[in-house]
Write a protein that holds these residues in place. Structure first.
Motif, short mmCIF file in Angstrom:
data_model
loop_
_atom_site.label_atom_id
_atom_site.label_comp_id
_atom_site.label_asym_id
_atom_site.label_seq_id
_atom_site.Cartn_x
_atom_site.Cartn_y
_atom_site.Cartn_z
N ASN A 167 36.03 31.55 40.67
CA ASN A 167 35.49 32.74 41.34
C ASN A 167 35.17 33.82 40.31
OD1 ASN A 167 35.63 31.72 43.95
ND2 ASN A 167 37.73 32.44 44.25
N ASN A 168 35.93 33.86 39.22
CA ASN A 168 35.69 34.84 38.16
C ASN A 168 34.69 34.29 37.14
OD1 ASN A 168 37.53 36.73 39.21
ND2 ASN A 168 39.25 35.66 38.24
N THR B 92 26.99 31.47 45.73
CA THR B 92 28.16 31.67 46.59
C THR B 92 28.89 30.36 46.78
OG1 THR B 92 27.07 33.49 47.75
CG2 THR B 92 28.95 32.45 48.85
N CYS C 246 33.21 31.42 49.84
CA CYS C 246 32.98 32.77 50.36
C CYS C 246 33.01 33.83 49.25
CB CYS C 246 33.99 33.13 51.45
SG CYS C 246 33.70 32.25 53.01
N HIS C 247 32.72 33.43 48.04
CA HIS C 247 32.74 34.35 46.91
C HIS C 247 31.42 34.23 46.17
CE1 HIS C 247 34.85 36.73 43.75
NE2 HIS C 247 33.95 36.14 42.97
N THR C 248 30.69 35.33 46.04
CA THR C 248 29.41 35.33 45.34
C THR C 248 29.58 35.90 43.94
OG1 THR C 248 28.21 35.64 47.42
CG2 THR C 248 27.03 36.17 45.39
N LYS C 249 29.02 35.21 42.97
CA LYS C 249 29.06 35.73 41.61
C LYS C 249 27.75 35.42 40.92
CE LYS C 249 31.01 31.83 38.99
NZ LYS C 249 32.06 31.43 38.02
#
Length: 585
Positions: free
Chosen positions: A181-182, A51, A54-57
């Motif tokens: 994020n991607n 993370t 605030c973005h989990t991948k």
């Protein structure tokens, strides 16, 4: 801060630094009777949820760490790394800057020295550290996996051999990176399909953490806790995919002592420039008195291209602690963070001035063995171009084409099998040809008005040089689709940067100004935007060696080529047979 962030910070603070300080007992170390040390590592490549912002991948990581674990060794040590691929992608690992003398099969670039490691397969990289000490790094060398698959290589001097500068109190690796994020594999796949530029990153990172200048990132900040009156060795690595970076620590000066694992004449600076692929060791001398402030360590891009780029900044925090505590007891009461001043985004003059400060030590212990005479002179243009858009497709490159990149207008196409294996087995037919042009096919005003035809030639062509030939290579930027800086990395060799300038290289005048006394020795050099750089090296390492731009999108577009260095006469000047576990395509 995510669990991975805590793991990495704890690893750096408690484990790695103690290893670097003493290099005592280490898991996987085998000491032979003759005193040689073999250091064994296992890299398990798996998907890991991480993370940021605030973005989990789910990303590809090594041993669950982002950035990955360090390789620590001394000069003369043998390093054995078993890499096990548990992910759906093909994988290969490059040990960036390691000379790979008599270990050509361990260099790592996919389809150059090896076929990639396929899902469920493994490969053991095996090499010896010969005549090198300082900071290098390892990273994936296929597609864009190196965005998350990378880590430091810490090469210490032999036992009881001191640094050519005062021993630092502590040593700290600092890795600059980029965060999307991607999924980065989807990002480059889409760009190659449409022919346009890829989506830019969402943040830059320091040791995997974006820092307080980004939204939703206050708790994802690298903190360097220091004591007053101490000297710290910072091992800086630019692992960012697509950007050169300016770096500064507010109200502190840095002393540069090493570049690309080679000592340099020390010089002070407040601002560094470091290109993708380069490493720089600097000494940070902290203030004598405990200051009532914290200081930002900030990095943001130096950009000279025409397209879009990530115009943001990452930062860590330099925080003083008392001698009796490992953490600041009153950090919440400290004033606002002091921010450094960095050059303009496109300050090419600063970039050129900074790079000109690097000089080899050139003394009896660390001589600069720069070739004084040249057996083979080569002139390469480097820059962008285009490919036609396929029928029944709309492309997003220049004037409806697809972006491409080239050296001497040859956009390199990776074969479907490993070139070194084909060369060694004498089965090159249909894999590659040996007619790479040593000069541009059609000379033009390289930094002036660009030609109307921007199309490149696609092919797998190699340059051949005899063993131990002295080579002078001039790398000339072009303005075909806009002048810009290109960091070029040569595998298997170091080289001396003997000259650089702006405009078109003049073979009649510019060589008179070459530095043949103490030029800096490197493995990665930035071709100046709208200019040229001249390098010299001895082709003393037989094999097939990649050379490419370390801006990943340019590499993906074809700004790459490969050299064949022929065998010498002695047994240790020939390519050894491939290992039995060499991956198959």
């Amino acid at each position: 801060m995510s669990p991975l962030s805590y793991q990495f910070a704890a690893f750096l603070g408690a484990f790695l630094l103690s290893i670097i300080s003493s290099l005592g007992l280490f898991p996987g170390v085998v000491v032979a009777q003759n005193g040689a040390i073999t250091r064994h590592y296992t890299f398990n490549i798996r998907l890991q949820n991480v993370t940021r912002l605030c973005h989990t991948k789910s990303l590809v990581a090594v041993n669950g760490k982002f950035p990955g674990p360090p390789i620590v060794a001394r000069e003369g040590d043998r390093v054995v790394v078993k890499v096990v691929n548990h992910v759906q992608y093909n994988v290969s690992i490059h040990w960036h800057g390691i000379r790979q003398l008599q270990s050509q099969w361990s260099d790592g670039p996919a389809y150059i020295t090896q076929c990639p490691i396929q899902t469920g397969q493994r490969y053991v990289y095996n090499f010896t550290i010969i005549g090198q000490r300082g900071t290098l790094w390892w990273h994936a060398h296929i597609s864009w996996l190196r965005a998350t698959v990378h880590g430091p290589i810490i090469l210490l001097p032999k036992l009881n051999v001191p640094y050519p500068f005062a021993k630092p109190y502590k040593e700290v690796p600092i890795i600059f990176g980029e965060w999307w994020n991607n999924d980065t594999e989807a990002v480059i796949s889409q760009a190659l399909q449409t022919g346009g530029g890829p989506n830019v990153s969402d943040a830059y990172t320091i040791n995997g953490l974006p820092g307080p200048l980004y939204n939703c990132s206050q708790n994802e900040t690298f903190k360097l806790k220091v004591k007053p009156g101490k000297t710290y060795l910072l091992r800086l690595i630019n692992a960012a995919l697509n950007d050169e970076l300016f770096f500064s620590i507010a109200n502190h000066s840095l002393t540069v002592v090493e570049a690309d694992a080679l000592y340099v004449k020390p010089f002070k600076t407040n601002i560094l420039l470091i290109t993708p692929g380069q490493t720089t060791n600097v000494l940070l001398k902290t203030k004598r008195q405990h200051p009532n402030a914290r200081f930002l360590m900030e990095a943001r891009p130096y950009f000279t291209g025409q397209g879009t780029f990530d115009n943001t900044a990452t930062a860590g925090i330099l925080e003083y602690v008392s001698s009796s505590s490992s953490s600041s007891s009153n950090s919440s009461k400290l004033p606002v963070l002091v921010k450094p001043t960095l050059p303009a985004i496109n300050d090419t003059a600063y970039a050129a001035n900074f790079s000109s400060k690097f000089r080899s030590l050139a003394n009896a212990q660390f001589p600069a063995n720069v070739p004084k005479t040249v057996d083979k002179k080569i002139f390469f243009t480097v820059g962008l171009g285009s490919n036609p858009c396929p029928k029944n497709q709309t492309c997003q490159g220049p004037n409806g084409t697809k972006f491409a990149a080239s050296i001497n207008n040859i956009s390199f196409v990776l074969p479907k099998t490993a070139i070194l294996q084909s060369y060694f087995s004498r089965k090159s037919n249909g894999v590659y040809t040996t007619d790479f042009p040593s000069t541009p096919l059609i000379p033009f005003n390289y930094t002036g008005t660009p030609p109307n035809n921007t199309m490149v030639i696609n092919g797998t062509k190699l340059e051949v040089v005899p063993f131990n030939a002295s080579v002078e290579l001039v790398l000339q930027d072009t303005s075909i689709l806009g002048a810009e800086s290109h960091p070029l990395h040569l595998h298997g060799h170091n080289f001396f940067v003997v000259g650089q300038g702006f405009g078109n290289f003049d073979p009649n005048k510019d060589p008179a100004n070459y530095n043949l006394v103490d030029p800096v020795e490197r493995n990665t050099v930035a071709v100046p935007s709208g200019g040229w750089v001249a390098i010299r090296f001895f082709a003393d390492n037989p094999g097939v060696w990649f050379m490419h731009c370390h801006i990943e999108v340019h590499l993906s577009w074809g700004l790459k080529m490969a050299w064949i260095v022929l065998d010498g006469n002695l047994p240790n000047q020939k390519i050894p047979p491939p290992p039995l576990d060499l991956p198959k395509c």
